[in-house]
Motif scaffolding. Structure first.
Motif: not given
Ligand code: DC
Length: 229
Positions: A8-15, A33-36, A154-156, A179-180
């Motif tokens: 399982a790999l979770d985290g913020y958008s665009a990480c 599998v890309d659940s997003g 950095i993500r942005a 992103l915020a």
């Protein structure tokens, strides 16, 4: 025989979750599998059918008409999302879907449907799934849980560059703000908000290359699977 592992790999958008998840799956011979993408698919359907991104009887009944499936791309290299027999892989990555997906993903009925489908995909194990609630809710018994984070600027910058490569020119400030907003909705929604599972290991990839983060994750997986033997 022991079931194939679930990572399982979770985290913020665009990480960079999907980059790492894809590479991990390939290195380990697991399905990615890309659940997003599934939440994005539902969002596209809502946009196409003028359904408001909020809980309503209309939103709930629309779900019965949405059939999502991942299929291999023609060259066999990627898993692409199809909806009701049509390939939607490109449409779901565009800015219109991106700006509406978090409110759609906060609708409890949408989550119920997609989580059920995700659990079915993982029933035999053998996959790497990325998202927001995979380690906390979809697969609380996952063999390995990674929680990814990175510096917002950095993500942005990475996301702006990714969009530019696709021919879409966005101002850095606009991407940073999108992103915020998504982080805020994802972490504060009532059902399955984004949070780090107690047994997840944090990966801050602000200053890591793709190769370094993959090596880090492979070491973690090897360690965890050895302990779990
Ligand atoms: O990973 P992504 O940016 O493609 O995800 C799109 C949106 O879907 C994101 O804003 C939050 C939501 N999502 C979710 O709520 N739960 C998941 N398991 C995956 C994504």
């Amino acid at each position: 025989m022991k079931k194939a592992p679930i990572i399982a790999l979770d985290g913020y958008s665009a990480c960079g979750k999907s980059t790492l998840a894809k590479e991990l799956a390939q290195a380990l011979g697991l399905i990615y599998v890309d659940s997003g993408a599934m939440y994005r698919g539902v969002t596209l359907y809502f946009l196409q059918n003028h359904i408001d991104p909020k809980p309503s009887p209309e939103a709930t009944s629309a779900l019965a008409s949405i059939h999502l499936a991942f299929r291999k791309s023609l060259d066999g290299a990627a898993n692409e999302l199809w909806m009701n027999g049509i390939r939607i892989e490109d449409e779901i990555r565009g800015p219109t879907v991106s700006s509406m997906v978090s409110p759609v993903a906060a609708i409890p009925e949408v989550r119920r449907k997609l989580i059920e489908e995700q659990r079915l995909m993982g029933a035999q194990g053998g996959l790497v799934m990325d998202g927001r609630d995979i380690g906390t809710h979809v697969f609380p018994d996952a063999d390995v849980k990674i929680f990814m984070t990175a510096d917002p600027l950095i993500r942005a910058k990475r996301r702006t560059e990714e969009l530019r490569m696709k021919g879409e020119h966005w101002r850095l400030e606009a991407v940073l703000q999108n992103l915020a907003e998504r982080d805020h909705i994802d972490t504060t929604r009532k059902d399955q908000p984004l949070r780090q599972a107690d047994d997840a290991v944090v990966l801050d990839n602000s200053n890591l290359t793709r190769k370094e983060q993959l090596e880090w994750a492979l070491r973690l997986v090897e360690q965890r699977l050895r302990v779990g033997d």
